[in-house]
Design a protein around this motif. Structure first.
Motif, PDB file in Angstrom:
ATOM      1  N   HIS A   1      -0.759 -10.738  16.592  1.00  0.00           N
ATOM      2  CA  HIS A   1       0.037  -9.665  15.996  1.00  0.00           C
ATOM      3  C   HIS A   1       1.504  -9.796  16.391  1.00  0.00           C
ATOM      4  O   HIS A   1       2.395  -9.540  15.577  1.00  0.00           O
ATOM      5  CB  HIS A   1      -0.525  -8.312  16.391  1.00  0.00           C
ATOM      6  CG  HIS A   1      -1.786  -7.981  15.665  1.00  0.00           C
ATOM      7  ND1 HIS A   1      -2.238  -6.700  15.518  1.00  0.00           N
ATOM      8  CD2 HIS A   1      -2.693  -8.760  15.022  1.00  0.00           C
ATOM      9  CE1 HIS A   1      -3.369  -6.700  14.821  1.00  0.00           C
ATOM     10  NE2 HIS A   1      -3.667  -7.946  14.520  1.00  0.00           N
TER      11      HIS A   1
ATOM     12  N   THR B   1      -4.561  -8.278   9.442  1.00  0.00           N
ATOM     13  CA  THR B   1      -5.790  -8.996   9.735  1.00  0.00           C
ATOM     14  C   THR B   1      -5.359 -10.426   9.998  1.00  0.00           C
ATOM     15  O   THR B   1      -4.766 -11.059   9.122  1.00  0.00           O
ATOM     16  CB  THR B   1      -6.779  -8.929   8.551  1.00  0.00           C
ATOM     17  OG1 THR B   1      -7.138  -7.570   8.323  1.00  0.00           O
ATOM     18  CG2 THR B   1      -8.019  -9.741   8.833  1.00  0.00           C
TER      19      THR B   1
ATOM     20  N   LYS C   1      -0.124  -4.231   3.991  1.00  0.00           N
ATOM     21  CA  LYS C   1      -1.270  -4.818   4.675  1.00  0.00           C
ATOM     22  C   LYS C   1      -1.145  -6.321   4.484  1.00  0.00           C
ATOM     23  O   LYS C   1      -0.938  -6.785   3.362  1.00  0.00           O
ATOM     24  CB  LYS C   1      -2.575  -4.316   4.054  1.00  0.00           C
ATOM     25  CG  LYS C   1      -3.813  -4.909   4.677  1.00  0.00           C
ATOM     26  CD  LYS C   1      -5.038  -4.302   4.017  1.00  0.00           C
ATOM     27  CE  LYS C   1      -6.247  -4.459   4.882  1.00  0.00           C
ATOM     28  NZ  LYS C   1      -7.325  -3.586   4.427  1.00  0.00           N
TER      29      LYS C   1
ATOM     30  N   ALA D   1       5.131   0.888   7.810  1.00  0.00           N
ATOM     31  CA  ALA D   1       3.793   0.679   8.370  1.00  0.00           C
ATOM     32  C   ALA D   1       3.298  -0.713   7.984  1.00  0.00           C
ATOM     33  O   ALA D   1       3.498  -1.154   6.856  1.00  0.00           O
ATOM     34  CB  ALA D   1       2.835   1.737   7.844  1.00  0.00           C
TER      35      ALA D   1
ATOM     36  N   HIS E   1       4.920   0.372   3.042  1.00  0.00           N
ATOM     37  CA  HIS E   1       3.636   0.256   3.728  1.00  0.00           C
ATOM     38  C   HIS E   1       2.922  -1.003   3.232  1.00  0.00           C
ATOM     39  O   HIS E   1       2.674  -1.124   2.032  1.00  0.00           O
ATOM     40  CB  HIS E   1       2.752   1.469   3.427  1.00  0.00           C
ATOM     41  CG  HIS E   1       3.269   2.763   3.973  1.00  0.00           C
ATOM     42  ND1 HIS E   1       4.419   3.356   3.511  1.00  0.00           N
ATOM     43  CD2 HIS E   1       2.772   3.576   4.935  1.00  0.00           C
ATOM     44  CE1 HIS E   1       4.618   4.488   4.166  1.00  0.00           C
ATOM     45  NE2 HIS E   1       3.633   4.647   5.033  1.00  0.00           N
TER      46      HIS E   1
ATOM     47  N   CYS F   1      -4.608   7.764   3.797  1.00  0.00           N
ATOM     48  CA  CYS F   1      -3.446   8.342   4.456  1.00  0.00           C
ATOM     49  C   CYS F   1      -3.803   9.731   5.012  1.00  0.00           C
ATOM     50  O   CYS F   1      -4.436  10.531   4.317  1.00  0.00           O
ATOM     51  CB  CYS F   1      -2.279   8.444   3.481  1.00  0.00           C
ATOM     52  SG  CYS F   1      -0.770   9.050   4.242  1.00  0.00           S
TER      53      CYS F   1
ATOM     54  N   THR G   1      -8.171  -0.239   4.260  1.00  0.00           N
ATOM     55  CA  THR G   1      -7.237   0.626   4.958  1.00  0.00           C
ATOM     56  C   THR G   1      -7.721   2.061   4.842  1.00  0.00           C
ATOM     57  O   THR G   1      -8.091   2.504   3.759  1.00  0.00           O
ATOM     58  CB  THR G   1      -5.828   0.493   4.343  1.00  0.00           C
ATOM     59  OG1 THR G   1      -5.447  -0.882   4.408  1.00  0.00           O
ATOM     60  CG2 THR G   1      -4.811   1.336   5.083  1.00  0.00           C
TER      61      THR G   1
ATOM     62  N   SER H   1      -0.220  -3.098   8.480  1.00  0.00           N
ATOM     63  CA  SER H   1      -1.595  -3.336   8.916  1.00  0.00           C
ATOM     64  C   SER H   1      -1.837  -4.834   8.845  1.00  0.00           C
ATOM     65  O   SER H   1      -1.402  -5.487   7.900  1.00  0.00           O
ATOM     66  CB  SER H   1      -2.543  -2.589   7.969  1.00  0.00           C
ATOM     67  OG  SER H   1      -3.870  -2.981   8.172  1.00  0.00           O
TER      68      SER H   1
ATOM     69  N   GLU I   1       0.813  -1.215   0.000  1.00  0.00           N
ATOM     70  CA  GLU I   1       0.000   0.000   0.000  1.00  0.00           C
ATOM     71  C   GLU I   1       0.850   1.270   0.000  1.00  0.00           C
ATOM     72  O   GLU I   1       0.341   2.359   0.263  1.00  0.00           O
ATOM     73  CB  GLU I   1      -0.930   0.000   1.217  1.00  0.00           C
ATOM     74  CG  GLU I   1      -1.924  -1.121   1.209  1.00  0.00           C
ATOM     75  CD  GLU I   1      -2.926  -1.050   2.334  1.00  0.00           C
ATOM     76  OE1 GLU I   1      -4.070  -1.462   2.099  1.00  0.00           O
ATOM     77  OE2 GLU I   1      -2.568  -0.600   3.437  1.00  0.00           O
TER      78      GLU I   1
END
Length: 106
Positions: free
Chosen positions: A57, A78, A40, A74, A38, A99, A96, A76, A25
């Protein structure tokens, strides 16, 4: 090997997922074309069974500890068990958020 491929390889090795997606991302965050900073990740694994979200996590973070120090800005996540993933229809992942701005360079 791209960072995206390395993330997928490490998570696959550590968590033996039944489903995994690694989405770059970076372009949504002002990063230059081709950047890999970045991400996910969507990981479905039996190794998450009986574990709270924070523990899941931490498992992902442990698998990517080297990349989180230098390369990933970064991340993210799931993290679901196969039963949770099936109960959610197998495609119910929150998008997401956009930004909020900030620097366009690392």
């Amino acid at each position: 090997m791209s960072l995206q491929a390395l993330i997928e390889e490490k998570l696959t090795t550590e968590l033996t997922p039944s489903h995994i997606e690694v989405i770059n991302e970076s372009g949504n965050h002002g990063a230059p074309l081709g950047a890999e900073s970045h991400f996910k990740v969507i990981v479905v694994s039996t190794k998450f069974e009986g574990k709270p979200l924070l523990a899941r996590h931490r498992m992902v973070n442990a698998a990517l500890k080297e990349e989180l120090v230098e390369d990933i800005h970064a991340l993210s996540m799931t993290t679901r068990t196969p039963a949770q993933w099936a109960a959610e229809g197998g495609d119910k992942v929150e998008p997401t958020p956009p930004c909020a701005g900030g620097s366009t360079s690392r």
